[in-house]
Design a protein around this motif. Sequence first.
Motif, PDB file in Angstrom:
ATOM      1  N   GLN A  11       0.811  -1.215   0.000  1.00 16.54           N
ATOM      2  CA  GLN A  11       0.000   0.000   0.000  1.00 16.54           C
ATOM      3  C   GLN A  11       0.845   1.265   0.000  1.00 16.54           C
ATOM      4  OE1 GLN A  11      -2.769   0.237   3.259  1.00 16.54           O
ATOM      5  NE2 GLN A  11      -3.485   2.282   2.727  1.00 16.54           N
ATOM      6  N   TYR A  12       1.946   1.254   0.758  1.00 20.19           N
ATOM      7  CA  TYR A  12       2.699   2.485   0.956  1.00 20.19           C
ATOM      8  C   TYR A  12       4.022   2.540   0.190  1.00 20.19           C
ATOM      9  CZ  TYR A  12      -0.530   3.731   4.650  1.00 20.19           C
ATOM     10  OH  TYR A  12      -1.649   4.068   5.349  1.00 20.19           O
ATOM     11  N   GLY A  13       4.376   1.483  -0.545  1.00 21.15           N
ATOM     12  CA  GLY A  13       5.600   1.541  -1.335  1.00 21.15           C
ATOM     13  C   GLY A  13       6.577   0.459  -0.952  1.00 21.15           C
ATOM     14  N   GLU A  14       6.837  -0.465  -1.893  1.00 18.81           N
ATOM     15  CA  GLU A  14       7.708  -1.588  -1.610  1.00 18.81           C
ATOM     16  C   GLU A  14       9.171  -1.256  -1.800  1.00 18.81           C
ATOM     17  OE1 GLU A  14       7.092  -4.767  -4.295  1.00 18.81           O
ATOM     18  OE2 GLU A  14       7.060  -3.512  -6.076  1.00 18.81           O
ATOM     19  N   ILE A  15       9.473  -0.134  -2.440  1.00 20.94           N
ATOM     20  CA  ILE A  15      10.848   0.240  -2.722  1.00 20.94           C
ATOM     21  C   ILE A  15      11.170   1.506  -1.947  1.00 20.94           C
ATOM     22  CG2 ILE A  15      12.431   1.025  -4.528  1.00 20.94           C
ATOM     23  CD1 ILE A  15      11.032  -0.765  -6.468  1.00 20.94           C
ATOM     24  N   ILE A  16      12.353   1.557  -1.317  1.00 17.62           N
ATOM     25  CA  ILE A  16      12.687   2.725  -0.498  1.00 17.62           C
ATOM     26  C   ILE A  16      12.774   3.984  -1.329  1.00 17.62           C
ATOM     27  CG2 ILE A  16      13.954   1.339   1.176  1.00 17.62           C
ATOM     28  CD1 ILE A  16      16.512   2.649  -0.042  1.00 17.62           C
ATOM     29  N   HIS A  17      13.037   3.820  -2.648  1.00 15.51           N
ATOM     30  CA  HIS A  17      13.237   4.987  -3.485  1.00 15.51           C
ATOM     31  C   HIS A  17      11.939   5.512  -4.099  1.00 15.51           C
ATOM     32  CE1 HIS A  17      17.250   2.823  -3.693  1.00 15.51           C
ATOM     33  NE2 HIS A  17      17.479   3.915  -3.017  1.00 15.51           N
ATOM     34  N   LEU A  18      10.806   5.158  -3.514  1.00 18.54           N
ATOM     35  CA  LEU A  18       9.540   5.741  -3.947  1.00 18.54           C
ATOM     36  C   LEU A  18       9.610   7.249  -3.715  1.00 18.54           C
ATOM     37  CD1 LEU A  18       6.765   4.551  -4.937  1.00 18.54           C
ATOM     38  CD2 LEU A  18       5.970   4.907  -2.610  1.00 18.54           C
ATOM     39  N   LEU A  19       9.199   8.044  -4.712  1.00 21.10           N
ATOM     40  CA  LEU A  19       9.554   9.462  -4.685  1.00 21.10           C
ATOM     41  C   LEU A  19       8.649  10.338  -3.832  1.00 21.10           C
ATOM     42  CD1 LEU A  19      10.889  10.082  -8.275  1.00 21.10           C
ATOM     43  CD2 LEU A  19      11.975   9.122  -6.260  1.00 21.10           C
ATOM     44  N   GLU A  20       7.504   9.840  -3.367  1.00 19.70           N
ATOM     45  CA  GLU A  20       6.705  10.568  -2.391  1.00 19.70           C
ATOM     46  C   GLU A  20       6.415   9.616  -1.234  1.00 19.70           C
ATOM     47  OE1 GLU A  20       4.414  14.237  -4.528  1.00 19.70           O
ATOM     48  OE2 GLU A  20       3.262  12.411  -4.225  1.00 19.70           O
ATOM     49  N   PRO A  21       7.415   9.375  -0.396  1.00 21.12           N
ATOM     50  CA  PRO A  21       7.270   8.340   0.629  1.00 21.12           C
ATOM     51  C   PRO A  21       6.456   8.781   1.830  1.00 21.12           C
ATOM     52  CG  PRO A  21       9.412   9.376   0.811  1.00 21.12           C
ATOM     53  CD  PRO A  21       8.751   9.983  -0.396  1.00 21.12           C
ATOM     54  N   ASN A  22       5.880   7.800   2.490  1.00 18.46           N
ATOM     55  CA  ASN A  22       5.293   7.995   3.808  1.00 18.46           C
ATOM     56  C   ASN A  22       6.394   7.664   4.807  1.00 18.46           C
ATOM     57  OD1 ASN A  22       3.995   7.056   6.372  1.00 18.46           O
ATOM     58  ND2 ASN A  22       2.115   7.581   5.288  1.00 18.46           N
ATOM     59  N   ILE A  23       6.858   8.650   5.576  1.00 16.91           N
ATOM     60  CA  ILE A  23       8.056   8.437   6.383  1.00 16.91           C
ATOM     61  C   ILE A  23       7.799   7.548   7.595  1.00 16.91           C
ATOM     62  CG2 ILE A  23       9.003  10.647   5.663  1.00 16.91           C
ATOM     63  CD1 ILE A  23       8.437  11.674   8.489  1.00 16.91           C
ATOM     64  N   LYS A  24       6.554   7.186   7.789  1.00 16.66           N
ATOM     65  CA  LYS A  24       6.243   6.250   8.866  1.00 16.66           C
ATOM     66  C   LYS A  24       6.095   4.828   8.351  1.00 16.66           C
ATOM     67  CE  LYS A  24       2.771   5.342  12.478  1.00 16.66           C
ATOM     68  NZ  LYS A  24       1.499   5.809  13.085  1.00 16.66           N
ATOM     69  N   ARG A  25       5.491   4.658   7.161  1.00 19.59           N
ATOM     70  CA  ARG A  25       5.104   3.318   6.731  1.00 19.59           C
ATOM     71  C   ARG A  25       5.792   2.810   5.469  1.00 19.59           C
ATOM     72  NH1 ARG A  25       0.169   5.374   8.901  1.00 19.59           N
ATOM     73  NH2 ARG A  25      -0.716   3.989  10.484  1.00 19.59           N
ATOM     74  N   SER A  26       6.378   3.671   4.646  1.00 20.06           N
ATOM     75  CA  SER A  26       7.039   3.191   3.433  1.00 20.06           C
ATOM     76  C   SER A  26       8.281   2.380   3.796  1.00 20.06           C
ATOM     77  CB  SER A  26       7.416   4.369   2.529  1.00 20.06           C
ATOM     78  OG  SER A  26       6.262   5.010   2.033  1.00 20.06           O
TER      79      SER A  26
END
Length: 878
Positions: free
Chosen positions: A192-207
């Motif tokens: 849901q929140y991004g499987e890759i750390i390099h997602l460009l608009e991350p959720n800093i709690k859940r990504s």
Amino acid sequence: MAALRLRESVIAAKQKLAADREKLKRQHQAGTPGVQLCAQITDCFDAILLELVNEAAEDVPGFTAERVLSNITIVPHGGYGRRDTAPYSDIDLMIMHSPTFREPAIQFTKRLQQDVFDVGLILGHSLRTPKQAVSAALSDATIFTSLAENRYLAGSVSLFRDFAEPFRRRAKRNFRGLYRAIMNARDEERAQYGEIIHLLEPNIKRSSGTLRGIQMVRWLGFAKYGENEVDALNRIGAISDRDRKSLRDAREYLLRLRNELHFHAGKSSDLLDRAEQIRIAELYGFQGTAGLLPVEQFMQTYFEQTGGVRDAARHFIASIRPQSPITTIFGPIMTRRVDRDFHVSPYRISTSKRWKQHKAGQIDQVLELMIAASRFGRQIDHPTWEVIRSKMQGQGEVEMTEAIRRAFLTLLSEPGRLGELLRRLHELRLLEKIVPGMAHARCLLQFNQYHKYTVDAHCIKTVECATQFLERDDTLGAVYMKIKKKWLLHLALLIHDLGKGFSEDHSIVGARIAEDVADRFWLSSQDKETLVHLVLHHLTMSHLAFRRDTSDEQLVLSFAMQNGPAERMRMLFVLTCADFAGVGPGTLNDWKVRVLTDLYRRSMQNLGGDDTVDTVAQRRAKLDRLASLVRGHKNEEWYRHVIDSLPEGFLQETPATQIISDLEQLHAMKDDSPMVACQYREDRGVLEITIGTREALMQGVFHRLTAAVTSQRMTILAAEINTLADGLVLDRYFVQDQDHDGQSPPERMEDICQRIRKYLTATEDQAPTFTTTWTSRNQRLAEEAIPIPTEIKIDNETAEQYTIVEIFTQDRQGLLYQISRLLYDIGLSVHVARITTHLDQVVDVFYVTDSEGHKIFDQERLESIKRTLGEALVEQTS
């Protein structure tokens, strides 16, 4: 007046909360560390809650406050339990009660819940006995992970111990099941929140790689060892000193960043969107360089932090992964030795003790292990990775030996697990030692709406996407399979975007990097030429397919000659498709594959490759099919005449039955009633609006058609102009309906058709009225802070009959109408249009002539066109 109805204790708590938040905000702005500030926020919430708890205890009918507090205990858990409380975080409480004290506990909870809400805090709470709490936690991963972060706040200490100690013991006994449940829950959240750390608009709690990664270590550490503090896990040897430092540093960085997001928003906010990235980059003092924006520098630092969390968390999780009983019992029996040091089991490949001691620190040997893992389709087991990771940390410059060169190129030739293995090499920081250009691209943000990943993640992703083409049963899959030097294609994909982040065009910089890489790997002159060509021209095929009129056979011939021979054309085709696929999910759709495949096939026909598809025969077959459908028709001669004038792209992409249907409507069309049809295209996920009219009936037909479509709240994604025989115009617009997600209802599509007909038959040339759409403040700030510059280019070489006008600009509502109207106003006729959002910006391409149908050669006129368009579009964006 509402405040007068609140209890005095609540009013006092509300005032304290506001004052403390303001005080803490000033401390944050003065530079107070994130961990320290979160602890102070927690203390503030604790103080408020203790007052409210005492007030609520005194309000339980029939019981003294002392009696109430001796039969309940207040247990903060989750983020509040571990003292990671952000300024506007929710607070999670478990109110435990003795088994015989449930009804008074309910009364107490109701009063406390109301008071906390009136103060302005968001409370999540549960009411349980100690036994119920332990049982619930062990049966539900979400409850477990929250309660694993618990502490005592108020009430009965013995009641708290009745929960805490049994919970710790039973968690350790149930570790195997808890591990599986926690990992499954995290997989769902990551999706849901991004499987890759390099997602460009991350959720800093859940990504991935964020605070959740640190919390995963804590939760699993508690389940395995009964310890959730990183320092405690380090003391017992479960976490290395290096990983401990990575997790502690990242926690401080992310908590301070989260505090900033909360204070700025004045509410709970964990999304690091584009506008916040720009604001915080300025706040943190990033200056930028000639090739990097300040926001790109900031996000590069951010991704370095989250990358450290990912690596440390992954290592810890793998180290405690429980082995299945079947693997433990039968694994040794089913494992075979493939050489002296490698052992292959049904699921993993492992190494001998000798290899770990003497070879794990040698890059060529690590690459040989990866080659074996890829060939056998096995994962490398964790003990081996643990040794490799330990010995490779701090690795200096790498001298390119023949053994390393041969092993790396061999690895690139093995599609099996290539993407995964390149990612692991990158995490170990070995990939940038082997391919030096990767160091610059590490965590490098591409600040645009098109790309979803950082440059390094995108490059590796494209390699992975190419290897997945083996699973396709179409031309793309067949072409990839046929490529002989897959290692060369994969190397080109790995480095194709490494020129980004410099002031010069990234394809030109990338070509120089490709030359250096070719020399570093001692490639032959022919392979070097191919590698440099693929990187330099990696956008050429997509540029031609989606921004030029490919019905021009001379243009296709020129493209084929420039990008041949046949093997290089195969590589360019696959590279182009992989580049699209590596941008983000769904970017390479069926329609794009068809368009690129058609261009590839026609190009290969000119090159005479052995996999040439006879596109002439295909066209003839399509024409024969159309002829059979109109044979014997009373207007057969008219149909044949118009069919012969159909553009190549329209002929190939449109089913024969739909072509005949469109032509029937064109033939029956009356001067006062244009032909309009609408259908949903599953392959592109858009509405296709087809409009037929006569050019002679409407001066400036293109801008009027565009106005008609835009007026119906349609976002135009692409447009095609098809001028047929006898002055017939058959245009297609591919649009998104602003009123509906996905397919519009039939009544909506019919209403669109009727309204467009009405608009086109109006006596006045009226501008469309654009419906105001809501745009978030953050989105507006991002667009205003870093707008895409407007650029006008004139191409007078590509087409013999037309001048090509390319417009690069910021996308906005009604853009296509504004441009088409401008072209009309300056006396240009549009004959072909390619409207698309491609790569980093909106690109609108128009094939135009003057009002008399002639190509424009006068240099002053061309400069005037550029200047007029540029000034008008810049003014409209300002």
